[in-house]
Every structure is written in C-alpha cells, then in structure tokens.
Design an enzyme around this catalytic site. Structure first.
Site, PDB file in Angstrom:
ATOM      1  N   ARG A  15     -11.381  42.450-103.703  1.00 52.95           N
ATOM      2  CA  ARG A  15     -12.787  42.225-103.396  1.00 52.95           C
ATOM      3  C   ARG A  15     -13.132  42.882-102.075  1.00 52.95           C
ATOM      4  NH1 ARG A  15     -11.355  36.575-102.704  1.00 52.95           N
ATOM      5  NH2 ARG A  15      -9.618  36.549-101.231  1.00 52.95           N
ATOM      6  N   HIS A 236      -0.891  43.599 -94.050  1.00 52.05           N
ATOM      7  CA  HIS A 236      -0.239  42.692 -94.989  1.00 52.05           C
ATOM      8  C   HIS A 236      -1.115  41.464 -95.111  1.00 52.05           C
ATOM      9  CE1 HIS A 236       3.093  39.758 -96.236  1.00 52.05           C
ATOM     10  NE2 HIS A 236       2.729  40.481 -97.282  1.00 52.05           N
ATOM     11  N   ASP A 237      -1.463  41.085 -96.350  1.00 50.36           N
ATOM     12  CA  ASP A 237      -2.464  40.045 -96.543  1.00 50.36           C
ATOM     13  C   ASP A 237      -2.101  38.725 -95.880  1.00 50.36           C
ATOM     14  OD1 ASP A 237      -0.433  39.479 -98.379  1.00 50.36           O
ATOM     15  OD2 ASP A 237      -1.700  39.755-100.150  1.00 50.36           O
ATOM     16  N   THR A 238      -0.819  38.381 -95.836  1.00 46.67           N
ATOM     17  CA  THR A 238      -0.440  37.139 -95.167  1.00 46.67           C
ATOM     18  C   THR A 238      -0.656  37.235 -93.664  1.00 46.67           C
ATOM     19  OG1 THR A 238       1.261  36.888 -96.854  1.00 46.67           O
ATOM     20  CG2 THR A 238       1.331  35.360 -95.017  1.00 46.67           C
ATOM     21  N   THR A 259      -1.638  33.702-105.226  1.00 42.44           N
ATOM     22  CA  THR A 259      -0.604  33.985-106.218  1.00 42.44           C
ATOM     23  C   THR A 259       0.770  33.619-105.662  1.00 42.44           C
ATOM     24  OG1 THR A 259      -1.919  35.766-107.166  1.00 42.44           O
ATOM     25  CG2 THR A 259       0.435  35.800-107.626  1.00 42.44           C
ATOM     26  N   ASN A 296       8.423  32.269 -98.406  1.00 43.93           N
ATOM     27  CA  ASN A 296       7.671  32.713 -99.582  1.00 43.93           C
ATOM     28  C   ASN A 296       7.990  31.781-100.744  1.00 43.93           C
ATOM     29  OD1 ASN A 296       6.390  35.628 -99.187  1.00 43.93           O
ATOM     30  ND2 ASN A 296       8.295  35.539 -98.025  1.00 43.93           N
ATOM     31  N   GLY A 406      -7.530  31.206-101.488  1.00 46.21           N
ATOM     32  CA  GLY A 406      -8.141  30.694-102.706  1.00 46.21           C
ATOM     33  C   GLY A 406      -7.595  29.354-103.141  1.00 46.21           C
TER      34      GLY A 406
END
Length: 470
Positions: A15, A236-238, A259, A296, A406
C-alpha cells in the site's frame, strides 16, 4: 501542504500511505493498495519484481491523480530476499522467495565453514532456514555462474529504490536481516564473505535510514509529471514498525503483528550470548544503530491460510467471523508449536495443524472454529513464552505489551495475549510500518527535531486501545 509517501510492501499486499503534519499531529491517507505473493516459476516459488516495480509507479500515479504530490518517498518491505543484478541493473536468474525449499540442507554447508555459535556471535542473527546467507549458499551450489556474472546484490527495497532513482544502494536495517552483517562493526562482515566464498563485489556500502538517495529517474519524472526525493527509511518493515511505538507506555515489549509476529525490544548493544542463540532471538539493525532484539514468530500467516481454505464461492470470511468461530470453540484443548517448519508453506494449513495434533497425541481439530481456536491460543501461548524468555535474557521487567501493525485490530488475539502474558496490551497504531517509514522521512526533512518528538506526535495523533488480562 508537504506530503511524504510510505510505500509499504508485505508478503501478501502493498500500500501507498501519504502522510503530513498538521498542527503537530500526523495525518495518514491510503492512496493505493495492491496484492502481492510468490508464484511458482520453473519449479521455484518466486517473486515478480517487475510487477512490484509497476505497482510502486502505479501508486505514484494515484498520488498525482489526487493532486497530492509527495516531497519525499521511501520503500519498506520484508527482509532476506534479493535480486542479483548486472551493471545495467538487469536481474540475473530467478527472484526466489524465502518460502521456497531451495535452502534445505544449506545450513549444514554453511556450518562446515563456520560453526553456528561463531556465526551468531559475529552477526547476532537468529538461525532461520531462509536467511540470505543460506539463500546465497543455495545459489553458489546450484547456479554458481550467477554469482560470477552479478555486479550487485540488492535486497527487495534496495532493488525498488534502484528502479526509482537509478542508484544502487544497500540500506543497513534491511541488510542486517541477511546474516552477513557484523553486529559489532555494523557493516558487512568481509571476513565472513570470504570464508563463505561470496564475491565481495556484490556487497556495496551500507546506507543509514534518513539518507537522501536522490531524485526520480528522468524517464520516470516525465512519465509521472512530477519529481520527488527518495529518502531511505528503515527499509526492513520491522525496523519501521518498531519506530511507530508511541512514547509513554513505560517498559513495554513491542509486538509487530502481521503475517509474521516480531516480538522484542530496542537495545543499544546486541545480545550474542549462547543463551540468546539457544532461545533463537535475533539482533536486527535499527534506526540510529539501535538493535531490535526480538524473536520471529510465525504470526498471522497460519490464520490467513486457514481463512483462504474457508473461502466459499471465492468469498473470504471476514476476520470478525474468524474471531467469532474461534471464540465459540475456545474450550478446544489442542495446541501447536507455531514455529514448527511444517507450517512454513504447507499445501493445506488445516491438514498441517491436524497432522501436528495427531502426531503429538492431542485431540485433533475438526471444525473451522476448532482449527482457529487452536492457532489463536497457540500464538498467544508463544507470545507469553517469548516475553518470559526476553525478560530472562535482558534482565528487564516488562509492564506491558504494545502491539502495532494490522494484527493490532484483532481484538480476540489481543485479549488472549493479555491473558497469556498477564500484562496489559496496548493496541495501535494499525499502520505501524508505514508510520515508522514516514517518521524517518519527516525527521530527515526537519518536520520533527528527532525520534522522541516524532513518537510524541504519534501518541497525540492515534488512538491506542488498552486491553487488560482476564
């Protein structure tokens, strides 16, 4: 109005989120969304990098259509996956996804060259079969000519930033997920690269979040009708998600829920002890050289797959319906280890859950509600165990769990997490990753004086829901 654009791409969707500052508050607007996912190609599970690049540009066109042209933009994605490119930026070979099986047995080959404990001491990165180090070993064994032909290794956000600007770069937080960066030196471990036989030429200098990479390619500016600056976020998204935790929650654990579930804390120095390695915690690089010390966990992947299997006539059930079914079967006693490799990429998630329960001598879930209850409770149980491990490894006492992303919208899982950990849960903001991406751009542009001021603005801008143990 000065707009900034976060292009936030996950393993299942992407997005484009515009952000601006208005009277000290951060305002977000989603302007574009697209689907993502690996596809089988030549017997391998691969990403379509060309399609990703097109979608990034499509989202920029959506901004122009709205008349909201961003001054800056940055891309964040998942970690470990990459493209090998030649000097002209052409992709060599397949862009294989981390869930592909090509890395089976590669850990043993790496450990013939460097013991697992020494690798962890140097890099601080937990052993995951899909880490870049094992993917590259697979390339070396299966297609060694690609390593010789390649000019650079670009991880996913690096490649997309290159498509936008024509500049090849490696961003630090993303590179740290590879298992090839020295935790102490905060740079590629060149001795390790030589030991493994990976060509040095592939690994360029590491750039920090906040680096201005440059403007858009001339051809792209002409196609869009505007130009803007590309500023590296924590790509990195994290790394971006951890930046979005509001100030003022005390000594809390952060859980970035999507996810994957990433549970941990920010530290000034890495923890690379044998005990940390045994618990499989990782030390990923963060903004301003902070370390994200975390575990993780498989996360919502299992629930997402069960949801797809429950589709009727192409219609997916809503997440509220999933929670309702799980609540109705709350007494189902079966539990699974959500991090067992059997759940990584099964043909059928429901079959994998049932087989696990049967193999471990537990009641076997039959209905969708029992399957969902099993997974929901197993996730919460894993979160609680990880919080206890985190406290023991860091010597810290935690007072809360703060969930961003999310998954923070899943009220049922939030309640189970609060009850399993015995700690209050603070849920929100939902757009944690995109928000963290935007913070780095805004700080780089002088909209906030620093990270603390930016986090204070988050707290003033977004609702956070408190969930108490019961």
């Amino acid at each position: 109005m000065k707009y900034h654009l976060a292009v936030d791409i996950g393993a299942s969707s992407g997005r484009h989120i515009l952000g601006h500052v208005e009277q000290g508050r951060i305002v977000l607007e989603e302007v574009y969304r697209f689907e993502n996912g690996p596809k089988k190609r030549g017997g391998r599970l691969c990403w379509d990098f060309d399609a990703l690049a097109r979608e990034v540009v499509n989202g920029l066109k959506a901004c122009a259509k709205l008349g909201k042209v961003p001054a800056t933009l940055g891309v964040d994605t998942w970690g470990v996956d990459f493209a090998l490119v030649d000097r002209e930026g052409r992709v060599l070979g397949d862009t294989v996804a981390y869930r592909d099986s090509r890395t089976q047995g590669m850990d043993a080959l790496v450990e013939e060259l460097i013991p697992a404990q020494e690798l962890y001491r140097r890099t601080g990165i937990q052993k995951q079969s899909f880490n870049t180090i094992y993917q590259l070993m697979a390339v070396k064994r299966q297609s060694p000519e690609l390593l010789e032909q390649a000019h650079r290794l670009l991880l996913v956000p690096d490649y997309l930033h290159y498509i936008l600007t024509g500049v090849m770069s490696n961003e630090y937080t993303e590179a740290s997920t590879s298992g090839l960066v020295s935790a102490a030196a905060k740079d590629w471990d060149r001795e390790l690269l030589d030991l493994l036989g990976f060509p040095q030429k592939l690994f360029g200098p590491l750039s920090l979040p906040g680096t201005a990479l440059g403007g858009l390619r001339p051809a792209l500016r002409e196609e869009l009708g505007f130009g803007c600056q590309v500023v590296l976020p924590a790509s990195h998204d994290t790394g971006s998600a951890f930046l979005a935790v509001p100030a003022g929650e005390g000594d809390s654990v952060t859980l970035s829920s999507g996810t994957w579930s990433l549970l941990g804390v920010e530290l000034e120095t890495p923890v690379t002890t044998p005990e940390s390695r045994a618990a499989n915690f990782t030390n990923e690089g963060g903004y301003q050289y902070r370390f994200r010390y975390l575990k993780n966990i498989m996360g919502l992947w299992m629930i997402q797959n069960l949801r797809r299997e429950m589709a009727e006539n192409g219609q997916l059930p809503g997440f509220g319906e999933l929670s309702r079914l799980a609540r109705e079967a709350a007494d189902f006693p079966g539990r699974v280890d959500v991090d067992d490799p059997v759940f990584m990429a099964p043909e059928s998630m429901s079959a994998a859950v049932r087989a696990y329960c049967e193999r471990t001598g537990q009641p076997v879930p039959q209905s969708p509600g029992e399957l969902l209850s099993c997974v929901y409770h197993s996730l919460a149980q894993c979160y609680a165990q990880s919080v206890r491990q985190l406290a023991a490894l860091t010597g810290r006492s935690f007072q809360a769990v703060h969930i961003v992303g999310g998954g923070s919208q899943d009220a049922y899982l939030n309640q189970l997490t609060a009850s399993a950990t015995g700690l209050p849960v603070y849920a929100g903001p939902t757009e944690g990753t995109a928000l963290g991406n935007l913070l780095v751009q805004m700080i780089a542009q002088g909209e906030f004086a620093g990270l603390q001021e930016a986090r204070d603005a988050i707290r003033a801008s977004f609702a956070v829901k408190e969930v108490l143990p019961c």
